[in-house]
Design a protein around this motif. Structure first.
Motif, PDB file in Angstrom:
ATOM      1  N   GLY A 131       0.824  -1.198   0.000  1.00 20.47           N
ATOM      2  CA  GLY A 131       0.000   0.000   0.000  1.00 20.47           C
ATOM      3  C   GLY A 131       0.856   1.245   0.000  1.00 20.47           C
ATOM      4  O   GLY A 131       2.043   1.198  -0.310  1.00 20.47           O
ATOM      5  N   HIS A 132       0.258   2.358   0.373  1.00 22.76           N
ATOM      6  CA  HIS A 132       0.990   3.623   0.418  1.00 22.76           C
ATOM      7  C   HIS A 132       0.872   4.245   1.812  1.00 22.76           C
ATOM      8  O   HIS A 132      -0.058   3.953   2.561  1.00 22.76           O
ATOM      9  N   ILE A 133       1.817   5.104   2.130  1.00 21.39           N
ATOM     10  CA  ILE A 133       1.803   5.787   3.421  1.00 21.39           C
ATOM     11  C   ILE A 133       0.763   6.896   3.339  1.00 21.39           C
ATOM     12  O   ILE A 133       0.921   7.849   2.573  1.00 21.39           O
ATOM     13  N   SER A 134      -0.293   6.748   4.099  1.00 22.52           N
ATOM     14  CA  SER A 134      -1.380   7.738   4.038  1.00 22.52           C
ATOM     15  C   SER A 134      -1.284   8.777   5.151  1.00 22.52           C
ATOM     16  O   SER A 134      -1.851   9.861   5.033  1.00 22.52           O
ATOM     17  N   SER A 185      -3.929   0.162   2.133  1.00 19.55           N
ATOM     18  CA  SER A 185      -3.841  -0.788   1.019  1.00 19.55           C
ATOM     19  C   SER A 185      -4.683  -0.288  -0.147  1.00 19.55           C
ATOM     20  O   SER A 185      -5.502   0.627  -0.001  1.00 19.55           O
ATOM     21  N   ASP A 186      -4.517  -0.929  -1.306  1.00 17.74           N
ATOM     22  CA  ASP A 186      -5.309  -0.569  -2.486  1.00 17.74           C
ATOM     23  C   ASP A 186      -6.796  -0.817  -2.249  1.00 17.74           C
ATOM     24  O   ASP A 186      -7.645  -0.180  -2.858  1.00 17.74           O
ATOM     25  N   GLU A 187      -7.105  -1.747  -1.337  1.00 21.05           N
ATOM     26  CA  GLU A 187      -8.501  -2.047  -1.018  1.00 21.05           C
ATOM     27  C   GLU A 187      -9.066  -1.088   0.033  1.00 21.05           C
ATOM     28  O   GLU A 187     -10.241  -1.165   0.380  1.00 21.05           O
ATOM     29  N   GLY A 188      -8.226  -0.227   0.596  1.00 20.25           N
ATOM     30  CA  GLY A 188      -8.687   0.754   1.579  1.00 20.25           C
ATOM     31  C   GLY A 188      -8.434   0.379   3.023  1.00 20.25           C
ATOM     32  O   GLY A 188      -8.733   1.157   3.924  1.00 20.25           O
ATOM     33  N   GLY A 189      -7.895  -0.811   3.279  1.00 24.63           N
ATOM     34  CA  GLY A 189      -7.577  -1.208   4.651  1.00 24.63           C
ATOM     35  C   GLY A 189      -6.398  -0.420   5.194  1.00 24.63           C
ATOM     36  O   GLY A 189      -5.484  -0.073   4.447  1.00 24.63           O
ATOM     37  N   LYS A 190      -6.432  -0.121   6.459  1.00 21.37           N
ATOM     38  CA  LYS A 190      -5.365   0.666   7.074  1.00 21.37           C
ATOM     39  C   LYS A 190      -4.611  -0.170   8.102  1.00 21.37           C
ATOM     40  O   LYS A 190      -5.222  -0.899   8.878  1.00 21.37           O
ATOM     41  N   THR A 191      -3.285  -0.045   8.078  1.00 22.00           N
ATOM     42  CA  THR A 191      -2.420  -0.712   9.049  1.00 22.00           C
ATOM     43  C   THR A 191      -1.501   0.341   9.653  1.00 22.00           C
ATOM     44  O   THR A 191      -0.873   1.104   8.919  1.00 22.00           O
ATOM     45  N   ILE A 192      -1.451   0.403  10.978  1.00 20.39           N
ATOM     46  CA  ILE A 192      -0.555   1.348  11.652  1.00 20.39           C
ATOM     47  C   ILE A 192       0.735   0.614  11.987  1.00 20.39           C
ATOM     48  O   ILE A 192       0.713  -0.468  12.569  1.00 20.39           O
TER      49      ILE A 192
END
Length: 107
Positions: free
Chosen positions: A32-35, A53-60
């Motif tokens: 994914g990308h750093i949002s 992620s490309d699907e919109g999930g977020k991971t910290i």
């Protein structure tokens, strides 16, 4: 007598340091990308990257302590910024930016 030097990292530089450290140590970030990126000041200084992620999930992805210091020191060494091996090193926040604090003894 002691000498104290602080190397203050802009957010972009700290992100680059963390990404390079992850590559060097084999700790890949999630896809994914750093949002977002933030610094948390608690007992320890914590750098938190949010990866979307490309699907919109977020991971910290939090980084602190020795791992954060190692990333910052390696970044300095890669850019030929002197970091004396025998000095005491710690992480602090100066003007809302993370800084590597280097304390050298004048013995």
């Amino acid at each position: 007598m002691r000498e104290i030097r602080c190397i203050v990292f802009e957010d972009g530089e700290l992100i680059k340091a963390l990404l390079a450290h992850g590559r060097r140590t084999g700790k890949a970030l999630p896809a994914g990308h750093i949002s977002s990126f933030e610094i948390q000041r608690s007992k320890d200084v914590i750098a938190r990257m949010t990866i979307t992620s490309d699907e919109g999930g977020k991971t910290i992805v939090p980084t602190s302590g020795a791992e954060l210091a190692a990333a910052m020191i390696a970044y300095c060494i890669d850019r030929k910024v002197p970091v004396p091996a025998q000095s005491a090193k710690s992480i602090t926040v100066i003007d809302d930016h993370v800084a590597l604090k280097i304390t050298m003894s004048g013995d």
